[in-house]
Design a protein around this motif. Structure first.
Motif, PDB file in Angstrom:
ATOM      1  N   UNK A  75       0.813  -1.021   0.178  1.00 62.19           N
ATOM      2  CA  UNK A  75      -0.050   0.107   0.066  1.00 62.19           C
ATOM      3  C   UNK A  75       1.022   1.286  -0.010  1.00 62.19           C
ATOM      4  N   UNK A  95      -4.615   2.031  -5.931  1.00 67.41           N
ATOM      5  CA  UNK A  95      -5.453   1.197  -5.274  1.00 67.41           C
ATOM      6  C   UNK A  95      -5.258  -0.088  -4.541  1.00 67.41           C
ATOM      7  N   UNK A  98      -8.248  -4.300  -1.820  1.00 71.84           N
ATOM      8  CA  UNK A  98      -9.847  -4.023  -1.440  1.00 71.84           C
ATOM      9  C   UNK A  98     -10.473  -3.349  -2.126  1.00 71.84           C
ATOM     10  N   UNK A  99      -9.722  -2.127  -2.657  1.00 70.49           N
ATOM     11  CA  UNK A  99     -10.299  -1.160  -3.434  1.00 70.49           C
ATOM     12  C   UNK A  99     -10.593  -1.415  -4.915  1.00 70.49           C
ATOM     13  N   UNK A 120     -13.235   0.400 -11.655  1.00 66.82           N
ATOM     14  CA  UNK A 120     -12.535   1.431 -11.247  1.00 66.82           C
ATOM     15  C   UNK A 120     -11.356   1.973 -11.999  1.00 66.82           C
TER      16      UNK A 120
ATOM     17  N   UNK B  64      -4.752  12.508  -1.669  1.00 69.22           N
ATOM     18  CA  UNK B  64      -5.261  11.232  -1.703  1.00 69.22           C
ATOM     19  C   UNK B  64      -4.198  10.351  -1.561  1.00 69.22           C
ATOM     20  N   UNK B  98     -11.725   1.367   7.190  1.00 68.47           N
ATOM     21  CA  UNK B  98     -12.542   0.816   6.093  1.00 68.47           C
ATOM     22  C   UNK B  98     -13.260  -0.137   6.424  1.00 68.47           C
ATOM     23  N   UNK B 139     -12.905   5.959   5.730  1.00 64.72           N
ATOM     24  CA  UNK B 139     -12.999   5.738   4.255  1.00 64.72           C
ATOM     25  C   UNK B 139     -14.032   6.688   3.700  1.00 64.72           C
ATOM     26  N   UNK B 142     -16.717   6.937  -1.674  1.00 65.80           N
ATOM     27  CA  UNK B 142     -16.133   6.311  -3.067  1.00 65.80           C
ATOM     28  C   UNK B 142     -15.044   5.144  -2.636  1.00 65.80           C
ATOM     29  N   UNK B 143     -14.997   4.971  -1.354  1.00 66.11           N
ATOM     30  CA  UNK B 143     -14.022   3.912  -1.056  1.00 66.11           C
ATOM     31  C   UNK B 143     -12.483   4.193  -0.986  1.00 66.11           C
ATOM     32  N   UNK B 144     -12.428   5.483  -0.869  1.00 72.01           N
ATOM     33  CA  UNK B 144     -10.820   6.117  -0.573  1.00 72.01           C
ATOM     34  C   UNK B 144     -10.539   6.202   0.649  1.00 72.01           C
ATOM     35  N   UNK B 145      -9.219   5.844   0.807  1.00 71.62           N
ATOM     36  CA  UNK B 145      -8.726   5.894   2.210  1.00 71.62           C
ATOM     37  C   UNK B 145      -8.613   7.442   2.670  1.00 71.62           C
TER      38      UNK B 145
END
Lengths: 417, 417
Positions: A75, A95, A98-99, A120, B64, B98, B139, B142-145
């Motif tokens: 990550x 990403x 899991x994303x 995505x 991000x 998340x 999270x 949109x599922x971004x950390x």
């Protein structure tokens, strides 16, 4: 314009300067109009650092928590690579598994990929971005983080390439291709320009560390063209030159490939041999021994059952050295008593040496040439296993380098054919 | 049996030995029959290491990707803590932001928590497990950390405590409570046994680093009893003793607290002062200046508009030093030209010193005592801001320690009341 997947190993991502070099190389592909998905490993040393911390806390850490821990390495490197790309003017987004998501089963530390949703990724590619996807990891149905095991980033890359029907999957690494054997053991080892998928599969499963076995399986199943090439070249070398470097794993057996009877020598010290002595030789005894091992998710490699003497037999098998401890426990506490074994012998001082070649299909006597060469060096063969295109032997590990060098010479692998 | 949330800072998690100590302490609470959720920070130094790598790659990394990177620190420490607990026989499971999920908005590097779903945590607690939840992160939709900003783990812990209606939220740190001021500046500083929520809110917002401001806001909003206490005591001290140590943030104003007019002195060098000179003094000029700043998600602290002279005025304000660069760019390229400012002056050599006390509500003349004390030390006050329970001044930062010591003495904070 093609869709290309790049994979970079830990050494290629090992420092800020190297990450910048990776970004330069990716930027070159992006500038040439290709859509690029990049799968990086963790920075070299990082996974070991993390697992070292875990080992300080526990002899056998919870596998779920190990995956939670280890997955951070990729990550971090993925985020850094996305930043490095942005710093060079290439829009990029990273990403995690899991994303995406990369869905896997729940076999922590050795999970298998079940599916990849590329929605995505495609959106980002279509928006002109480079997409960075963490290697090595995924997520199970319950939302737990899983990892694919050592070298799993290769598998991630090929799986992404397969899911997206990429034109090519380029595995950038710190060697410039697949060699006839490890050049550190045999200096005369040669780089192969092409290698059949089946040979690569055997080489990988037999201990060649260049590609992870499961990545080759994926490549075979989905017919993904894979090229192994160096990340240490100048990142700005012309695309055409880069495209013809390294080793291409191909699905077509051409004439040239038929000519090579033995293509490569693989070897591995990652072996542990167990022998159950004086086991009653009754029907189903093999299953009684190996069933519980398989149930514990431990892969058995070679198996040898001696001729029965007075109603008992010696039963030997090998497993990966990582599984030795668990196997020993299972045999001692459960299997041994259950089958009435006389004694359980454990030997880690063994190794496996294998010759691999698609030409072996059409040539007799290759295995015996192998056995003769080893015997001439005074090396005792403990176990043998063969398939259509490979022959493997278990020998004492002190003879490993000697055996590899002797076989490399016997099959004239140092000579271009 | 109570539900308790523990939070451990980076220093408390700073080595394998310290993580083992945290596990011992948590195990003690678990053994006493409490349900425990633990929120750890990243191991000390780890977040800085990661952000240092990012800075090597880019002057202004994509926020991000910064969050993607920084979030790995807490993920790793949480997994390690779960392993440490398991090694001591306490079943434990760790979850990332998340996974819980901790839902936030999309303001990378400074996200705000919107909701916490405690279903998974409750299932584990009911199964007898300790649950470890990564601090600092969440999270978005949109599922971004996302991350909550520096010190965000405090907020995570209090938010989890609020969502789960925990009996207490214990913030374990490397100091043994909240002091009248920083003992490194004033050796006579005293630990406060209780402090009202409002005072803590001011102390935190004014620069006391003990608790992150947003965690105090959360505590206030949801009436979560918070105790700040030391993680450096023997982990096995009796529960009763531990429960009465540190500083309790309370919601009840008792008699004793009324007595203290000024409870503490806060200070901060995290200040940058901007002055726009000779701005036309027209209606709406303040909005023209501060609107774009607010739109860029930059928080303005103090504001000073001088009396109008010949139709123009000087307009000053302060922002956090982290935002200084972006503010400077905005003022130079956008705001300054738009409002016709004569000159833009930037001063980082300033600091903020504040007196805080719930008793100030009922006592006149406190602010003037403060101004007199500073004037007697020859310290010029550049800006002033007041609320019901605090008075803050901006002064040259070279006078900071001098001012703090003078005020600590003036309000007799070294003496138990």
């Amino acid at each position: 314009m093609s869709l290309i997947v790049h994979k970079y190993g830990g050494t290629s991502m090992g420092s800020i300067e190297r990450i910048q070099n990776v970004a330069r190389r990716v930027a070159k592909w992006h500038a040439a109009g290709h859509q690029v998905v990049v799968v990086p490993s963790a920075m070299s040393g990082e996974t070991n650092r993390l697992l070292g911390l875990a080992k300080e806390l526990s002899v056998q850490p919870d596998p779920r928590e190990l995956d939670m821990l280890a997955a951070t390495g990729e990550q971090a490197s993925s985020a850094l690579l996305a930043m490095a790309l942005a710093a060079q003017g290439v829009p990029a987004r990273s990403y995690t598994g899991w994303q995406v998501p990369v869905k896997t089963d729940s076999a922590y530390t050795r999970a298998r990929i079940r599916s990849i949703d590329d929605t995505r990724i495609r959106q980002d590619l279509d928006a002109g971005r480079v997409v960075v996807v963490t290697g090595f990891q995924g997520v199970d149905d319950e939302g737990n983080i899983t990892t694919l095991g050592r070298g799993g980033s290769d598998t991630s890359a090929v799986a992404v390439a397969a899911a997206m029907k990429a034109s090519e999957c380029l595995i950038y690494t710190d060697v410039d291709g697949v060699y006839t054997t490890d050049p550190r053991v045999v200096p005369e080892a040669r780089r192969m320009k092409v290698l059949s998928f089946e040979e690569m599969l055997e080489m990988a499963s037999l201990g060649s560390k260049v590609l992870q076995i499961r990545s080759v399986e994926f490549a075979g199943k989905y017919k993904v063209p894979v090229r192994v090439l160096s990340s240490l070249t100048d990142p700005m070398i012309p695309l055409e030159e880069e495209m013809s470097s390294g080793t291409l794993i191909t699905f077509e057996e051409d004439q040239k490939m038929e000519a090579a009877v033995v293509s490569g020598i693989a070897f591995s010290r990652d072996e542990a041999k167990f022998t159950l002595r004086a086991v009653p030789d009754t029907p189903g005894v093999a299953y009684s021994i190996l069933g519980p091992i398989a149930a514990a998710n431990i892969e058995v490699d070679m198996i040898l059952q001696n001729l029965s003497v007075q109603g008992t037999t010696d039963f030997s098998f090998t497993v990966s050295r990582n599984d030795a401890l668990r196997t020993k426990e299972l045999l001692t506490n459960q299997v041994g008593p259950a089958v009435g074994a006389g004694e359980i012998v454990f030997d880690e001082a063994v190794c496996k040496v294998s010759i691999v070649g698609i030409g072996m299909r059409n040539h007799a006597g290759i295995a015996s040439s192998m056995f003769r060469a080893l015997s001439e060096e005074g090396i005792n063969i403990q176990m043998i296993s063969t398939s259509e295109i490979k022959t493997s032997v278990i020998i004492a590990d002190k003879y490993m380098e000697l055996a590899v060098r002797a076989l490399h010479k016997t099959f004239e692998l140092d000579q271009e054919k």
